[in-house]
Design a protein around this motif. Structure first.
Motif, PDB file in Angstrom:
ATOM      1  N   UNK A 189     -36.675  -1.557  -3.297  1.00 24.32           N
ATOM      2  CA  UNK A 189     -36.723  -2.902  -2.708  1.00 24.32           C
ATOM      3  C   UNK A 189     -36.077  -2.975  -1.331  1.00 24.32           C
ATOM      4  N   UNK A 190     -35.199  -2.036  -1.023  1.00 30.45           N
ATOM      5  CA  UNK A 190     -34.581  -1.958   0.311  1.00 30.45           C
ATOM      6  C   UNK A 190     -33.863  -0.623   0.385  1.00 30.45           C
ATOM      7  N   UNK A 191     -33.303  -0.304   1.515  1.00 30.86           N
ATOM      8  CA  UNK A 191     -32.631   0.981   1.664  1.00 30.86           C
ATOM      9  C   UNK A 191     -31.443   1.130   0.735  1.00 30.86           C
ATOM     10  N   UNK A 192     -30.976   2.365   0.572  1.00 27.35           N
ATOM     11  CA  UNK A 192     -29.846   2.601  -0.334  1.00 27.35           C
ATOM     12  C   UNK A 192     -28.579   1.932   0.202  1.00 27.35           C
ATOM     13  N   UNK A 193     -27.656   1.671  -0.708  1.00 19.87           N
ATOM     14  CA  UNK A 193     -26.465   0.883  -0.380  1.00 19.87           C
ATOM     15  C   UNK A 193     -25.211   1.732  -0.283  1.00 19.87           C
ATOM     16  N   UNK A 194     -25.356   3.046  -0.265  1.00 12.94           N
ATOM     17  CA  UNK A 194     -24.171   3.898  -0.227  1.00 12.94           C
ATOM     18  C   UNK A 194     -23.913   4.496   1.147  1.00 12.94           C
ATOM     19  N   UNK A 195     -24.896   4.414   2.022  1.00 16.24           N
ATOM     20  CA  UNK A 195     -24.656   4.555   3.423  1.00 16.24           C
ATOM     21  C   UNK A 195     -24.356   5.904   4.032  1.00 16.24           C
ATOM     22  N   UNK A 196     -24.775   6.108   5.293  1.00 15.44           N
ATOM     23  CA  UNK A 196     -24.434   7.324   6.022  1.00 15.44           C
ATOM     24  C   UNK A 196     -22.923   7.493   6.133  1.00 15.44           C
ATOM     25  N   UNK A 197     -22.456   8.701   5.898  1.00 16.80           N
ATOM     26  CA  UNK A 197     -21.037   8.993   5.978  1.00 16.80           C
ATOM     27  C   UNK A 197     -20.282   8.800   4.683  1.00 16.80           C
ATOM     28  N   UNK A 198     -20.925   8.180   3.681  1.00 18.94           N
ATOM     29  CA  UNK A 198     -20.268   7.963   2.403  1.00 18.94           C
ATOM     30  C   UNK A 198     -20.251   9.263   1.591  1.00 18.94           C
ATOM     31  N   UNK A 199     -19.493   9.263   0.502  1.00 23.67           N
ATOM     32  CA  UNK A 199     -19.464  10.443  -0.353  1.00 23.67           C
ATOM     33  C   UNK A 199     -20.842  10.748  -0.917  1.00 23.67           C
ATOM     34  N   UNK A 200     -21.670   9.715  -1.111  1.00 22.89           N
ATOM     35  CA  UNK A 200     -23.026   9.918  -1.620  1.00 22.89           C
ATOM     36  C   UNK A 200     -23.893  10.606  -0.575  1.00 22.89           C
ATOM     37  N   UNK A 201     -23.805  10.102   0.631  1.00 30.08           N
ATOM     38  CA  UNK A 201     -24.670  10.649   1.669  1.00 30.08           C
ATOM     39  C   UNK A 201     -24.260  12.074   2.043  1.00 30.08           C
ATOM     40  N   UNK A 202     -22.962  12.339   2.025  1.00 34.19           N
ATOM     41  CA  UNK A 202     -22.507  13.686   2.360  1.00 34.19           C
ATOM     42  C   UNK A 202     -23.021  14.719   1.354  1.00 34.19           C
ATOM     43  N   UNK A 203     -23.102  14.334   0.083  1.00 31.45           N
ATOM     44  CA  UNK A 203     -23.582  15.259  -0.935  1.00 31.45           C
ATOM     45  C   UNK A 203     -25.103  15.288  -1.008  1.00 31.45           C
ATOM     46  N   UNK A 204     -25.713  14.110  -1.032  1.00 30.64           N
ATOM     47  CA  UNK A 204     -27.144  14.037  -1.326  1.00 30.64           C
ATOM     48  C   UNK A 204     -28.044  13.939  -0.093  1.00 30.64           C
ATOM     49  N   UNK A 205     -27.468  13.670   1.095  1.00 36.58           N
ATOM     50  CA  UNK A 205     -28.288  13.522   2.310  1.00 36.58           C
ATOM     51  C   UNK A 205     -29.438  12.546   2.038  1.00 36.58           C
ATOM     52  N   UNK A 206     -29.078  11.330   1.667  1.00 35.77           N
ATOM     53  CA  UNK A 206     -30.053  10.373   1.134  1.00 35.77           C
ATOM     54  C   UNK A 206     -31.043   9.821   2.141  1.00 35.77           C
ATOM     55  N   UNK A 207     -30.667   9.723   3.404  1.00 36.75           N
ATOM     56  CA  UNK A 207     -31.549   9.063   4.369  1.00 36.75           C
ATOM     57  C   UNK A 207     -32.563   9.994   5.024  1.00 36.75           C
ATOM     58  N   UNK A 208     -32.349  11.296   4.916  1.00 40.88           N
ATOM     59  CA  UNK A 208     -33.304  12.270   5.447  1.00 40.88           C
ATOM     60  C   UNK A 208     -33.730  11.941   6.882  1.00 40.88           C
ATOM     61  N   UNK A 209     -32.746  11.645   7.709  1.00 40.03           N
ATOM     62  CA  UNK A 209     -33.015  11.442   9.137  1.00 40.03           C
ATOM     63  C   UNK A 209     -33.263  10.013   9.558  1.00 40.03           C
ATOM     64  N   UNK A 210     -33.369   9.081   8.627  1.00 38.63           N
ATOM     65  CA  UNK A 210     -33.569   7.679   8.987  1.00 38.63           C
ATOM     66  C   UNK A 210     -32.225   7.031   9.306  1.00 38.63           C
ATOM     67  N   UNK A 211     -32.234   6.074  10.214  1.00 38.69           N
ATOM     68  CA  UNK A 211     -31.003   5.427  10.651  1.00 38.69           C
ATOM     69  C   UNK A 211     -30.630   4.254   9.733  1.00 38.69           C
ATOM     70  N   UNK A 212     -29.337   4.188   9.393  1.00 41.55           N
ATOM     71  CA  UNK A 212     -28.731   3.053   8.689  1.00 41.55           C
ATOM     72  C   UNK A 212     -29.250   2.937   7.258  1.00 41.55           C
ATOM     73  N   UNK A 213     -29.025   1.787   6.645  1.00 43.10           N
ATOM     74  CA  UNK A 213     -29.331   1.627   5.223  1.00 43.10           C
ATOM     75  C   UNK A 213     -29.483   0.138   4.939  1.00 43.10           C
ATOM     76  N   UNK A 214     -29.228  -0.285   3.712  1.00 41.15           N
ATOM     77  CA  UNK A 214     -29.384  -1.678   3.295  1.00 41.15           C
ATOM     78  C   UNK A 214     -28.692  -2.636   4.271  1.00 41.15           C
ATOM     79  N   UNK A 215     -29.307  -3.809   4.484  1.00 40.30           N
ATOM     80  CA  UNK A 215     -28.820  -4.890   5.347  1.00 40.30           C
ATOM     81  C   UNK A 215     -29.030  -4.618   6.823  1.00 40.30           C
ATOM     82  N   UNK A 216     -29.797  -3.614   7.170  1.00 46.35           N
ATOM     83  CA  UNK A 216     -30.065  -3.345   8.584  1.00 46.35           C
ATOM     84  C   UNK A 216     -31.552  -3.530   8.879  1.00 46.35           C
ATOM     85  N   UNK A 217     -31.872  -3.589  10.149  1.00 43.74           N
ATOM     86  CA  UNK A 217     -33.269  -3.654  10.585  1.00 43.74           C
ATOM     87  C   UNK A 217     -33.781  -2.301  11.051  1.00 43.74           C
ATOM     88  N   UNK A 218     -32.988  -1.247  10.829  1.00 42.03           N
ATOM     89  CA  UNK A 218     -33.447   0.093  11.184  1.00 42.03           C
ATOM     90  C   UNK A 218     -34.246   0.688  10.032  1.00 42.03           C
TER      91      UNK A 218
END
Length: 441
Positions: free
Chosen positions: A268-297
């Motif tokens: 329904x929208x981007x993930x809520x754990x964000x670039x730089x978080x412990x989730x993103x550092x382990x899982x690399x969730x955004x795969x090159x996309x900028x920002x996450x939930x609540x953004x227009x990127x």
């Protein structure tokens, strides 16, 4: 032989008898996972979180790399999906809470895809999370075309996965606070499909995982991984989405309606754990996309999206864009329903596109959001403009060359900035509930 024939006949009475596919329009299923980012699925490049059933669904159908949500938080995103309206016209353009339970409701005049399909003879159900109006409001799912509802009406209530109650239509069913809600929601969803397999149906399965509070009743294959508890829980929740989707697909096959059912899957929208978080550092969730939930990127707006319909939707990876507000006119076309002459929609019928044709031409995609500061975005061809901040400065990106939105070209492309501002103004209807800052004028 007579005894065998009798057993077969009796077994047949226990199964719904579906009409031949040629004699009825397709069943339509839209599965929506809450806060699921593109990069959390194996078919989008995730290496650590296991999603074998969604990966298989993607291999059997079309995986879209540029599918867009309505906007980057829950309620307005879902309102766009249900209404066929983008954020320039949608009556819900942000999360707005109502106490003690519920959110700002869809207005009485807003018609939904469920109402269109119900009018075309479809059985309709919403399971999981609604978040667009409690029972005593104009936005109740039972007033918006759904015959059956089970789960959380209020998205704030859906933050807990061990609730003390869930809703069955307007009846509050008390629970012990120890039962994992997705177990109940999955069971009700599968039971409803079984009970309605003999006629066309529309199922909106709004799974709450992996949203908000990271809770899971079984860490499964991640229990002994050398990760934090939150990392294990997130991975297990995404894998639980995967297995539950797989169980639904298996049921469609068991009921022999697989070939006449189109299944959409998205976040329904981007993930809520964000670039730089412990989730993103382990899982690399955004795969090159900028920002996450609540953004227009792109990290907030691009969604994992898979569509499967055996024999109709080709196995392919598609890089052409579409958006949530296209779902209503597409579902209407699939059902054979004529849209009412007075019904406004911003969406396009994607039927031919889903079956392999090029995407239909459109002037632009438009978004806005009113969480804290107002934000706007518009995409036209490969250009993407983002407007935010107290001065409403416009940023401009070329998505074909810069999907990460790192290189702001606004200073060197004044003509395109002017075009973006014109499209933003043209795309929105002023609404006192969703004003833009006076300083932007």
């Amino acid at each position: 032989m007579r005894a065998c024939s009798l057993v077969i006949a009796l077994l047949g009475l226990c199964l719904p008898v579906a009409l031949p596919a040629a004699d009825r329009p397709p069943n339509i299923v839209f599965i929506l996972s809450d806060d699921l980012g593109q990069g959390q699925l194996g078919c989008y490049g995730q290496k650590l979180i296991q999603t074998p059933r969604l990966d298989r669904m993607a291999a059997e159908g079309t995986r879209f790399t540029q599918a867009y949500t309505g906007t980057s938080v829950c309620a307005p995103s879902r309102a766009s999906l249900m209404s066929g309206l983008h954020m320039g016209h949608c009556p819900i353009r942000a999360n707005r809470e109502i106490q003690p339970e519920g959110q700002k409701p869809l207005p009485a005049e807003t018609r939904t895809v469920a109402q269109i399909l119900k009018g075309a003879g479809y059985a309709t159900a919403c399971t999981g999370k609604w978040g667009l109006g409690m029972w005593d409001t104009t936005g109740s799912p039972l007033k918006k075309g759904f015959d059956f509802f089970y789960g959380y009406n209020c998205q704030r209530h859906a933050h807990t996965y061990f609730p003390t109650y869930l809703w069955r239509n307007e009846t509050r069913e008390e629970l012990d606070g120890k039962t994992y809600s997705q177990n109940l929601i999955q069971k009700e969803t599968l039971n409803w499909v079984r009970a309605h397999a003999d006629k066309p149906f529309f199922l909106y399965y709004a799974i709450t995982l992996p949203h908000a509070k990271l809770e899971i009743d079984d860490l499964g294959i991640y229990r002994d991984r050398p990760w934090t508890d939150r990392q294990k829980a997130l991975a297990a929740m995404v894998t639980r989405v995967d297995s539950d989707v797989g169980a639904l697909l298996d049921l469609l096959s068991e009921l022999r309606i697989d070939d006449n059912t189109i299944v959409f899957f998205s976040g329904d929208n981007g993930n809520d754990t964000g670039p730089g978080s412990e989730m993103d550092k382990l899982f690399d969730q955004n795969k090159g996309l900028r920002a996450f939930k609540r953004s227009m990127y792109e990290g907030g707006l691009r969604q994992p999206s898979i569509v499967r319909w055996p024999g109709q939707v080709p196995a392919r990876v598609c890089d052409e864009p579409w958006a949530f507000w296209d779902f209503l006119p597409t579902a209407a076309a699939l059902s054979g329903a004529a849209l009412p002459a007075d019904l406004k929609t911003d969406g396009l019928d994607l039927t031919a596109f889903l079956k392999g044709a090029p995407a239909p031409k459109r002037e632009c995609f438009y978004w806005e959001l009113h969480e804290g500061q107002a934000q706007q975005a518009v995409r036209f061809e490969d250009w993407k403009a983002v407007r935010k901040g107290p001065k409403g400065v416009v940023e401009l990106y070329n998505l074909a060359a810069d999907v990460a939105e790192k290189n702001d070209l606004a200073a060197t492309k004044p003509g395109l900035v002017k075009r973006a501002l014109e499209l933003m103004e043209k795309s929105r209807a002023a609404d006192p509930a969703w004003p833009l800052p006076a300083s932007w004028q």
